[in-house]
Design a protein around this motif. Structure first.
Motif, PDB file in Angstrom:
ATOM      1  N   LEU A  23       0.816  -1.224   0.000  1.00 36.00           N
ATOM      2  CA  LEU A  23       0.000   0.000   0.000  1.00 36.00           C
ATOM      3  C   LEU A  23       0.849   1.273   0.000  1.00 36.00           C
ATOM      4  N   LYS A  24       2.159   1.109  -0.140  1.00 33.50           N
ATOM      5  CA  LYS A  24       3.117   2.219  -0.178  1.00 33.50           C
ATOM      6  C   LYS A  24       3.143   3.007   1.138  1.00 33.50           C
ATOM      7  N   ARG A  25       2.980   2.307   2.238  1.00 36.60           N
ATOM      8  CA  ARG A  25       3.118   2.879   3.588  1.00 36.60           C
ATOM      9  C   ARG A  25       4.422   2.331   4.154  1.00 36.60           C
ATOM     10  N   TYR A  26       5.541   2.866   3.654  1.00 37.77           N
ATOM     11  CA  TYR A  26       6.852   2.295   3.926  1.00 37.77           C
ATOM     12  C   TYR A  26       7.298   2.422   5.377  1.00 37.77           C
ATOM     13  N   ASN A  27       7.006   3.526   6.041  1.00 35.12           N
ATOM     14  CA  ASN A  27       7.438   3.694   7.424  1.00 35.12           C
ATOM     15  C   ASN A  27       6.757   2.685   8.342  1.00 35.12           C
ATOM     16  N   THR A  28       5.473   2.534   8.208  1.00 35.85           N
ATOM     17  CA  THR A  28       4.734   1.575   9.035  1.00 35.85           C
ATOM     18  C   THR A  28       5.167   0.149   8.708  1.00 35.85           C
ATOM     19  N   GLY A  29       5.351  -0.136   7.433  1.00 36.43           N
ATOM     20  CA  GLY A  29       5.806  -1.463   7.025  1.00 36.43           C
ATOM     21  C   GLY A  29       7.170  -1.795   7.585  1.00 36.43           C
ATOM     22  N   THR A  30       8.063  -0.812   7.561  1.00 37.45           N
ATOM     23  CA  THR A  30       9.403  -1.028   8.106  1.00 37.45           C
ATOM     24  C   THR A  30       9.349  -1.257   9.606  1.00 37.45           C
ATOM     25  N   LEU A  31       8.548  -0.479  10.315  1.00 34.71           N
ATOM     26  CA  LEU A  31       8.427  -0.639  11.760  1.00 34.71           C
ATOM     27  C   LEU A  31       7.882  -2.020  12.116  1.00 34.71           C
ATOM     28  N   LEU A  32       6.802  -2.430  11.481  1.00 33.79           N
ATOM     29  CA  LEU A  32       6.217  -3.738  11.774  1.00 33.79           C
ATOM     30  C   LEU A  32       7.164  -4.882  11.416  1.00 33.79           C
ATOM     31  N   SER A  33       7.826  -4.766  10.291  1.00 37.43           N
ATOM     32  CA  SER A  33       8.777  -5.810   9.880  1.00 37.43           C
ATOM     33  C   SER A  33       9.951  -5.892  10.841  1.00 37.43           C
ATOM     34  N   ALA A  92       5.474  -9.520  21.541  1.00 35.84           N
ATOM     35  CA  ALA A  92       5.764  -8.522  20.501  1.00 35.84           C
ATOM     36  C   ALA A  92       5.557  -9.119  19.111  1.00 35.84           C
ATOM     37  N   LEU A  93       5.971 -10.347  18.922  1.00 34.79           N
ATOM     38  CA  LEU A  93       5.803 -11.027  17.633  1.00 34.79           C
ATOM     39  C   LEU A  93       4.323 -11.178  17.283  1.00 34.79           C
ATOM     40  N   ILE A  94       3.528 -11.657  18.206  1.00 40.05           N
ATOM     41  CA  ILE A  94       2.101 -11.876  17.949  1.00 40.05           C
ATOM     42  C   ILE A  94       1.369 -10.556  17.732  1.00 40.05           C
ATOM     43  N   ILE A  95       1.645  -9.583  18.591  1.00 44.63           N
ATOM     44  CA  ILE A  95       0.951  -8.298  18.480  1.00 44.63           C
ATOM     45  C   ILE A  95       1.309  -7.597  17.171  1.00 44.63           C
ATOM     46  N   SER A  96       2.584  -7.597  16.805  1.00 45.88           N
ATOM     47  CA  SER A  96       2.958  -6.928  15.555  1.00 45.88           C
ATOM     48  C   SER A  96       2.340  -7.631  14.355  1.00 45.88           C
ATOM     49  N   TRP A  97       2.210  -8.950  14.421  1.00 45.87           N
ATOM     50  CA  TRP A  97       1.577  -9.684  13.333  1.00 45.87           C
ATOM     51  C   TRP A  97       0.095  -9.309  13.224  1.00 45.87           C
ATOM     52  N   LEU A  98      -0.591  -9.310  14.348  1.00 47.68           N
ATOM     53  CA  LEU A  98      -2.013  -8.958  14.329  1.00 47.68           C
ATOM     54  C   LEU A  98      -2.245  -7.512  13.912  1.00 47.68           C
ATOM     55  N   VAL A  99      -1.454  -6.607  14.461  1.00 52.21           N
ATOM     56  CA  VAL A  99      -1.588  -5.190  14.094  1.00 52.21           C
ATOM     57  C   VAL A  99      -1.308  -5.012  12.607  1.00 52.21           C
ATOM     58  N   GLY A 100      -0.313  -5.723  12.092  1.00 51.52           N
ATOM     59  CA  GLY A 100       0.015  -5.629  10.673  1.00 51.52           C
ATOM     60  C   GLY A 100      -1.146  -6.055   9.786  1.00 51.52           C
ATOM     61  N   VAL A 101      -1.784  -7.161  10.126  1.00 49.36           N
ATOM     62  CA  VAL A 101      -2.900  -7.660   9.316  1.00 49.36           C
ATOM     63  C   VAL A 101      -4.102  -6.722   9.399  1.00 49.36           C
ATOM     64  N   ILE A 102      -4.459  -6.342  10.610  1.00 51.07           N
ATOM     65  CA  ILE A 102      -5.642  -5.497  10.793  1.00 51.07           C
ATOM     66  C   ILE A 102      -5.430  -4.118  10.177  1.00 51.07           C
ATOM     67  N   ASP A 103      -4.268  -3.516  10.424  1.00 55.66           N
ATOM     68  CA  ASP A 103      -4.007  -2.179   9.895  1.00 55.66           C
ATOM     69  C   ASP A 103      -3.888  -2.199   8.368  1.00 55.66           C
ATOM     70  N   ALA A 104      -3.270  -3.244   7.814  1.00 57.10           N
ATOM     71  CA  ALA A 104      -3.174  -3.338   6.358  1.00 57.10           C
ATOM     72  C   ALA A 104      -4.558  -3.449   5.731  1.00 57.10           C
ATOM     73  N   TYR A 105      -5.423  -4.228   6.352  1.00 56.94           N
ATOM     74  CA  TYR A 105      -6.792  -4.348   5.831  1.00 56.94           C
ATOM     75  C   TYR A 105      -7.515  -3.008   5.909  1.00 56.94           C
ATOM     76  N   TRP A 106      -7.386  -2.338   7.032  1.00 60.95           N
ATOM     77  CA  TRP A 106      -8.051  -1.045   7.238  1.00 60.95           C
ATOM     78  C   TRP A 106      -7.554  -0.002   6.242  1.00 60.95           C
ATOM     79  N   LEU A 107      -6.226   0.084   6.066  1.00 61.14           N
ATOM     80  CA  LEU A 107      -5.675   1.050   5.108  1.00 61.14           C
ATOM     81  C   LEU A 107      -6.061   0.678   3.673  1.00 61.14           C
TER      82      LEU A 107
END
Length: 116
Positions: A23-33, A92-107
């Motif tokens: 989705l070209k949200r590089y800062n958030t993607g980098t942080l989650l990764s 941290a692993l589980i939360i970042s995974w869940l936040v990544g999926v939910i936020d990516a869907y929302w965006l």
């Protein structure tokens, strides 16, 4: 398939943050990764260190090469401080995974609405 679903699936099955890159949200993607991979690396280093310690004891003859002796060593809980750090890394692993999926869907849903 819409952007929301693609982004969520990429984040869920490829890497947390991958959907954000899509989705070209590089800062958030980098942080989650970074958070996800950092936690994963920490947990893998701890597992390898534990396995190396047990294999060294087997090689030195301190413990016999017997599954009934080795299995309890593998499954025993680490020391309290180490267990705390392992739990934090797992959380941290589980939360970042869940936040990544939910936020990516929302965006992605926002991007889909903007295109229509």
């Amino acid at each position: 398939m819409n952007k929301a679903m693609k982004a969520a699936l990429i984040s869920a099955f490829v890497c947390p943050g991958g959907g954000h890159f899509y989705l070209k949200r590089y800062n958030t993607g980098t942080l989650l990764s970074t958070v996800t991979l950092g936690a994963l690396v920490y947990l893998l280093v701890q597992a390898v260190a534990r396995a190396q310690d047990i294999s060294d004891k087997i090689a030195n003859g301190q413990i016999p090469l017997d599954l009934s002796v080795i299995y309890p060593l593998i499954t025993q809980q680490p020391a309290a401080e180490q267990a705390l750090y392992n739990n934090i890394a797992t959380f941290a692993l589980i939360i970042s995974w869940l936040v990544g999926v939910i936020d990516a869907y929302w965006l992605g849903a926002i991007a889909d609405k903007a295109e229509n």
